[in-house]
Design a protein around this motif. Structure first.
Motif, PDB file in Angstrom:
ATOM      1  N   ASP A 199       0.821  -1.225   0.000  1.00 31.64           N
ATOM      2  CA  ASP A 199       0.000   0.000   0.000  1.00 31.64           C
ATOM      3  C   ASP A 199       0.848   1.266   0.000  1.00 31.64           C
ATOM      4  O   ASP A 199       0.422   2.301  -0.512  1.00 31.64           O
ATOM      5  CB  ASP A 199      -0.939   0.002   1.213  1.00 31.64           C
ATOM      6  N   ASP A 200       2.057   1.199   0.583  1.00 31.07           N
ATOM      7  CA  ASP A 200       2.935   2.387   0.620  1.00 31.07           C
ATOM      8  C   ASP A 200       3.371   2.784  -0.786  1.00 31.07           C
ATOM      9  O   ASP A 200       3.392   3.974  -1.122  1.00 31.07           O
ATOM     10  CB  ASP A 200       4.175   2.109   1.485  1.00 31.07           C
ATOM     11  N   ILE A 201       3.730   1.789  -1.597  1.00 30.18           N
ATOM     12  CA  ILE A 201       4.120   2.077  -2.988  1.00 30.18           C
ATOM     13  C   ILE A 201       2.893   2.548  -3.775  1.00 30.18           C
ATOM     14  O   ILE A 201       2.943   3.530  -4.532  1.00 30.18           O
ATOM     15  CB  ILE A 201       4.743   0.832  -3.659  1.00 30.18           C
ATOM     16  N   ALA A 202       1.769   1.855  -3.596  1.00 32.50           N
ATOM     17  CA  ALA A 202       0.540   2.194  -4.326  1.00 32.50           C
ATOM     18  C   ALA A 202       0.095   3.624  -4.033  1.00 32.50           C
ATOM     19  O   ALA A 202      -0.516   4.284  -4.879  1.00 32.50           O
ATOM     20  CB  ALA A 202      -0.573   1.217  -3.966  1.00 32.50           C
ATOM     21  N   ASP A 206      -1.846   7.667  -9.023  1.00 34.55           N
ATOM     22  CA  ASP A 206      -3.177   8.283  -9.194  1.00 34.55           C
ATOM     23  C   ASP A 206      -4.277   7.232  -9.108  1.00 34.55           C
ATOM     24  O   ASP A 206      -5.389   7.521  -8.674  1.00 34.55           O
ATOM     25  CB  ASP A 206      -3.279   8.986 -10.558  1.00 34.55           C
ATOM     26  N   LEU A 207      -3.975   6.008  -9.555  1.00 30.77           N
ATOM     27  CA  LEU A 207      -5.000   4.960  -9.619  1.00 30.77           C
ATOM     28  C   LEU A 207      -5.048   4.088  -8.358  1.00 30.77           C
ATOM     29  O   LEU A 207      -5.579   2.985  -8.378  1.00 30.77           O
ATOM     30  CB  LEU A 207      -4.778   4.078 -10.856  1.00 30.77           C
ATOM     31  N   LYS A 208      -4.527   4.617  -7.261  1.00 34.99           N
ATOM     32  CA  LYS A 208      -4.611   3.871  -5.990  1.00 34.99           C
ATOM     33  C   LYS A 208      -6.056   3.859  -5.492  1.00 34.99           C
ATOM     34  O   LYS A 208      -6.866   4.730  -5.845  1.00 34.99           O
ATOM     35  CB  LYS A 208      -3.726   4.528  -4.934  1.00 34.99           C
ATOM     36  N   SER A 214      -4.798  -1.754  -3.738  1.00 36.43           N
ATOM     37  CA  SER A 214      -5.150  -1.271  -5.078  1.00 36.43           C
ATOM     38  C   SER A 214      -5.042  -2.410  -6.087  1.00 36.43           C
ATOM     39  O   SER A 214      -4.428  -3.443  -5.825  1.00 36.43           O
ATOM     40  CB  SER A 214      -4.203  -0.137  -5.486  1.00 36.43           C
ATOM     41  N   TYR A 215      -5.636  -2.183  -7.263  1.00 37.91           N
ATOM     42  CA  TYR A 215      -5.554  -3.196  -8.327  1.00 37.91           C
ATOM     43  C   TYR A 215      -4.196  -3.123  -9.021  1.00 37.91           C
ATOM     44  O   TYR A 215      -3.821  -2.072  -9.561  1.00 37.91           O
ATOM     45  CB  TYR A 215      -6.645  -2.969  -9.372  1.00 37.91           C
ATOM     46  N   ALA A 216      -3.486  -4.244  -9.030  1.00 36.59           N
ATOM     47  CA  ALA A 216      -2.176  -4.282  -9.688  1.00 36.59           C
ATOM     48  C   ALA A 216      -2.290  -3.936 -11.169  1.00 36.59           C
ATOM     49  O   ALA A 216      -1.466  -3.190 -11.704  1.00 36.59           O
ATOM     50  CB  ALA A 216      -1.554  -5.676  -9.529  1.00 36.59           C
ATOM     51  N   GLU A 244     -15.433  -2.888 -15.886  1.00 36.46           N
ATOM     52  CA  GLU A 244     -16.668  -3.215 -15.174  1.00 36.46           C
ATOM     53  C   GLU A 244     -16.493  -3.140 -13.663  1.00 36.46           C
ATOM     54  O   GLU A 244     -17.442  -3.329 -12.916  1.00 36.46           O
ATOM     55  CB  GLU A 244     -17.125  -4.647 -15.556  1.00 36.46           C
ATOM     56  N   SER A 245     -15.278  -2.855 -13.188  1.00 29.40           N
ATOM     57  CA  SER A 245     -15.045  -2.826 -11.739  1.00 29.40           C
ATOM     58  C   SER A 245     -15.580  -1.516 -11.151  1.00 29.40           C
ATOM     59  O   SER A 245     -15.898  -0.565 -11.874  1.00 29.40           O
ATOM     60  CB  SER A 245     -13.548  -2.943 -11.436  1.00 29.40           C
ATOM     61  N   GLU A 246     -15.637  -1.473  -9.820  1.00 31.23           N
ATOM     62  CA  GLU A 246     -16.132  -0.260  -9.148  1.00 31.23           C
ATOM     63  C   GLU A 246     -15.186   0.922  -9.364  1.00 31.23           C
ATOM     64  O   GLU A 246     -15.539   2.061  -9.113  1.00 31.23           O
ATOM     65  CB  GLU A 246     -16.332  -0.527  -7.639  1.00 31.23           C
ATOM     66  N   GLN A 247     -13.963   0.641  -9.868  1.00 34.96           N
ATOM     67  CA  GLN A 247     -12.982   1.712 -10.083  1.00 34.96           C
ATOM     68  C   GLN A 247     -12.949   2.160 -11.538  1.00 34.96           C
ATOM     69  O   GLN A 247     -12.070   2.918 -11.937  1.00 34.96           O
ATOM     70  CB  GLN A 247     -11.598   1.185  -9.670  1.00 34.96           C
TER      71      GLN A 247
END
Length: 326
Positions: A199-202, A206-208, A214-216, A244-247
């Protein structure tokens, strides 16, 4: 060609099994040793007499230069696939050959008359996709790079590259961390799908996701655009459920700002066991001062690659797109 592939596969498999039995190591580890033996033709010192004799016998049976480059790639690919059976890690998979061939065709069409350029796969695995694409660019001089976090996969990539007498510079690292690489002209990648654990890298992306992992696959798209020159092209194998994802809104807004969506080609349903596993080829162009959206996006549902007539029809439609709508 099929007979030669089978012959070289058998040599790699037999030699790998000799090493497995003698050294009690996993199949893929032994395959690395077998492929290095085939390339370097040097035996380690201090081997037991029987073991040394068996390996010498195998060396006398084959020389990699007796086989065409694509035969070497396909034979090693089959042996890797055998070694991966039962391996549960999601990232241990090989992009199907037909997809690699089609990606290579797309790269060729989009790069056109450009004969000198750079290419990068940020999730190269065993480098099968990268090499399949490179092997089709016969008239181009390409400086290629690959990055992979898994130690076994990158060693297989190294063996794969040696056997095909290619020069590829590899980075053994987490590709979502900074890479010591100048932006390239072309990205090709079969995106890793799932959650990214760091999570620190993510957090720097912007897409975290604000909460949780987050999604790889989203982060890889963002990182790939960062390492692409303005006007450069990106060719991804993506899960068909990407939008189709929530993101999806966050992803679409990000892409709208940084790239032109050029093409979305649904891979044949027959390639996948179920709907959730379906994949597509996604083509982007990084925005730059002289770039613009295509007249229309290249959209197609690809038929089975075995259906020659249907495939020719799709290729004909694509040719029209390149002439009129690009």
């Amino acid at each position: 060609m099929e007979q030669q592939i089978e012959q070289l596969f058998k040599w790699l498999d037999d030699t790998t099994n000799i090493i497995v039995e003698e050294e009690d190591v996993p199949y893929l580890e032994a395959l690395i040793a077998a492929s290095e033996l085939l390339f370097y033709r040097d035996l380690p010192d201090d081997l037991a007499n029987d073991y040394e004799a068996n390996l010498k016998k195998k060396l006398n049976e084959a020389h990699y230069k007796d086989y065409e480059v694509e035969v070497r790639r396909k034979a090693l690919q089959l042996t890797i696939l055998k070694g991966m059976k039962g391996v549960t890690q999601q990232h241990h998979h090989i992009t199907p050959d037909t997809v690699g061939m089609f990606m290579g065709y797309l790269v060729q069409r989009f790069m056109g008359d450009t004969k000198h350029y750079t290419m990068f796969d940020p999730a190269c695995g065993t480098a099968n996709l990268l090499l399949a694409v490179l092997n089709q660019q016969n008239e181009s001089s390409i400086k290629a790079y690959g990055s992979e976090v898994d130690a076994t996969l990158i060693r297989l990539a190294y063996s794969n590259t040696n056997l095909q007498e290619r020069e590829i510079e590899y980075f053994h690292q987490d590709s979502l961390k900074p890479i010591l690489l100048d932006p390239v002209d072309v990205i090709v990648s079969d995106l890793p799908v799932g959650y990214y654990p760091d999570d620190d890298i993510a957090y720097g992306y912007d897409l975290k996701l604000e909460e949780g992992h987050s999604y790889a696959h989203h982060l890889f798209i963002e990182q790939s655009l960062k390492y692409t020159k303005e006007g450069g092209y990106l060719f991804f194998v993506i899960p068909s459920f990407l939008f189709e994802s929530e993101q999806k809104d966050q992803l679409q807004n990000f892409l709208k700002e940084h790239a032109h969506i050029v093409g979305l080609l649904q891979l044949p349903n027959t390639m996948f066991k179920n709907e959730k596993m379906q994949k597509s080829i996604f083509v982007l162009q990084k925005k730059g001062p002289e770039t613009k959206d295509p007249n229309k996006v290249l959209l197609a549902d690809l038929p089975s690659f075995k259906d020659v007539n249907a495939m020719e029809s799709v290729l004909s439609q694509m040719n029209d797109w390149f002439k009129n709508d690009r």
